[in-house]
Design an enzyme around this catalytic site. Structure first.
Site, PDB file in Angstrom:
ATOM      1  N   ASP A  37     -13.865   9.313  54.406  1.00  0.00           N
ATOM      2  CA  ASP A  37     -14.736   9.621  53.267  1.00  0.00           C
ATOM      3  C   ASP A  37     -15.591  10.819  53.627  1.00  0.00           C
ATOM      4  O   ASP A  37     -15.827  11.086  54.821  1.00  0.00           O
ATOM      5  CB  ASP A  37     -15.634   8.419  52.944  1.00  0.00           C
ATOM      6  CG  ASP A  37     -16.109   8.409  51.490  1.00  0.00           C
ATOM      7  OD1 ASP A  37     -16.886   9.309  51.115  1.00  0.00           O
ATOM      8  OD2 ASP A  37     -15.711   7.507  50.746  1.00  0.00           O
ATOM      9  N   ASN A  90      -7.023   7.961  47.613  1.00  0.00           N
ATOM     10  CA  ASN A  90      -7.879   7.298  46.629  1.00  0.00           C
ATOM     11  C   ASN A  90      -9.109   8.110  46.245  1.00  0.00           C
ATOM     12  O   ASN A  90      -9.685   7.882  45.186  1.00  0.00           O
ATOM     13  CB  ASN A  90      -8.309   5.939  47.188  1.00  0.00           C
ATOM     14  CG  ASN A  90      -9.448   5.329  46.415  1.00  0.00           C
ATOM     15  OD1 ASN A  90      -9.272   4.861  45.297  1.00  0.00           O
ATOM     16  ND2 ASN A  90     -10.646   5.354  47.004  1.00  0.00           N
ATOM     17  N   TYR A 156     -11.874  14.250  34.078  1.00  0.00           N
ATOM     18  CA  TYR A 156     -11.372  13.035  34.713  1.00  0.00           C
ATOM     19  C   TYR A 156     -10.040  12.620  34.083  1.00  0.00           C
ATOM     20  O   TYR A 156      -9.056  12.347  34.792  1.00  0.00           O
ATOM     21  CB  TYR A 156     -12.402  11.913  34.573  1.00  0.00           C
ATOM     22  CG  TYR A 156     -12.050  10.665  35.344  1.00  0.00           C
ATOM     23  CD1 TYR A 156     -12.309  10.580  36.705  1.00  0.00           C
ATOM     24  CD2 TYR A 156     -11.467   9.575  34.709  1.00  0.00           C
ATOM     25  CE1 TYR A 156     -11.979   9.434  37.418  1.00  0.00           C
ATOM     26  CE2 TYR A 156     -11.131   8.432  35.405  1.00  0.00           C
ATOM     27  CZ  TYR A 156     -11.398   8.361  36.767  1.00  0.00           C
ATOM     28  OH  TYR A 156     -11.065   7.225  37.468  1.00  0.00           O
ATOM     29  N   LYS A 160      -6.478  12.725  36.149  1.00  0.00           N
ATOM     30  CA  LYS A 160      -5.783  11.462  36.400  1.00  0.00           C
ATOM     31  C   LYS A 160      -4.400  11.444  35.741  1.00  0.00           C
ATOM     32  O   LYS A 160      -3.468  10.828  36.272  1.00  0.00           O
ATOM     33  CB  LYS A 160      -6.642  10.286  35.929  1.00  0.00           C
ATOM     34  CG  LYS A 160      -7.896  10.071  36.791  1.00  0.00           C
ATOM     35  CD  LYS A 160      -7.559   9.879  38.257  1.00  0.00           C
ATOM     36  CE  LYS A 160      -8.788   9.580  39.098  1.00  0.00           C
ATOM     37  NZ  LYS A 160      -8.459   9.327  40.524  1.00  0.00           N
ATOM     38  N   ILE A 189     -13.477  -1.097  36.435  1.00  0.00           N
ATOM     39  CA  ILE A 189     -13.722  -1.832  37.673  1.00  0.00           C
ATOM     40  C   ILE A 189     -15.186  -1.671  38.053  1.00  0.00           C
ATOM     41  O   ILE A 189     -15.755  -0.584  37.937  1.00  0.00           O
ATOM     42  CB  ILE A 189     -12.823  -1.306  38.816  1.00  0.00           C
ATOM     43  CG1 ILE A 189     -11.355  -1.231  38.376  1.00  0.00           C
ATOM     44  CG2 ILE A 189     -12.976  -2.170  40.058  1.00  0.00           C
ATOM     45  CD1 ILE A 189     -10.723  -2.558  38.022  1.00  0.00           C
ATOM     46  N   THR A 191     -17.617  -0.678  40.135  1.00  0.00           N
ATOM     47  CA  THR A 191     -17.771   0.169  41.311  1.00  0.00           C
ATOM     48  C   THR A 191     -19.013   1.049  41.164  1.00  0.00           C
ATOM     49  O   THR A 191     -19.533   1.227  40.055  1.00  0.00           O
ATOM     50  CB  THR A 191     -16.558   1.100  41.484  1.00  0.00           C
ATOM     51  OG1 THR A 191     -16.513   2.005  40.362  1.00  0.00           O
ATOM     52  CG2 THR A 191     -15.257   0.318  41.573  1.00  0.00           C
TER      53      THR A 191
END
Length: 257
Positions: A37, A90, A156, A160, A189, A191
């Site tokens: 990361d 990811n 985004y 994607k 989700i 997050t």
């Protein structure tokens, strides 16, 4: 035997959220996991979580938009564990909640650099390592927004969709060489990224947005990061040996409507 016994792989963007929980699931399934990361503190926290659960993990900082750091991640993984069986690309960012007409170019470029360029660079480097070996599994994070349109997050959605396309192209190109390439497409989700998007849309009033996101799925709730991790672990495992070019939705039925 667990799904990933004796396997080695890395997960980018694993300092929090889906990446963190995916790394934890993969470690519980027997893999040695390199946590990566740009957020050093978060990445090291993930490593400590995995080790505290009895798993094997190591941290390498990397900005996926920089080609040299992607190569450093692969070289570091090989230096630490001597092999690379799977890679989970990811890392991603949301960008501002704006439509096409109002999207700032510099913000658009930032999202493209991480979400699209980062995945492209990572896949190139991973394939360069895996192709001579004739084996390997690559997984990318797309999104349900990579399968359908959605207003207010132009960059985004665009990136994607592109990740889903890259996944399919690479799968077709490399399947005969023994490399599988798939994508997981999370829905709503719980997050930190979703927290940030909710705060931008409605500062100080996240809950109504979360309630609406949960209600939009037939299962009536938001997903948990671990649920993406379970799908990710399966997709990079030998249990999915005849699966390539898949964009797997994990969205509580949202895109089935």
């Amino acid at each position: 035997m667990s799904l990933l016994t004796n396997k080695v792989g890395f997960v980018t963007g694993s300092g929090s959220g889906i990446g963190r929980e995916s790394a934890r699931v993969m470690a519980r399934e027997g893999a040695a996991v390199v946590v990566s990361d740009i957020n050093v503190e978060g990445g090291k926290e993930t490593v400590e979580m995995i080790r505290g659960e009895g798993g094997e993990a190591f941290f390498i900082a990397a900005d996926v938009s920089r080609e040299s750091e992607i190569h450093g991640l692969i070289e570091g993984t090989l230096g630490q564990y001597g092999r690379l069986d799977f890679a989970y690309n990811n890392a991603g960012i949301a960008g501002p909640t704006k439509g096409v007409a109002d999207y700032p170019l510099d913000e658009f470029d930032k999202v493209v650099a991480v979400n699209l360029r980062g995945v492209f660079l990572a896949m190139q480097a991973e394939l360069a390592h895996m192709l001579p070996l004739g084996r390997g599994a690559i997984l990318n994070t797309s999104s349900t927004f990579g399968l359908v349109g959605y207003p207010g997050c132009a960059a985004y959605v665009a990136t994607k969709h592109a990740v889903a396309g890259l996944t399919r192209a690479a799968a077709i190109e490399n399947s005969a060489a023994g490399i599988r390439v798939n994508a997981v497409c999370p829905g709503a989700i719980a997050t930190p990224m979703v927290d940030e998007m909710a705060d931008e849309i409605s500062p100080g009033a996240r809950q109504p947005i979360f309630d609406a996101l949960g209600a939009a799925a037939p299962m009536g709730r938001m997903g948990r990061p671990q649920e993406i991790g379970e799908a990710a672990a399966w997709l990079v495992s030998d249990a999915a040996s005849f699966v390539t070019g898949l964009t797997m939705t994990v969205d509580g039925g949202w895109t089935a409507q």
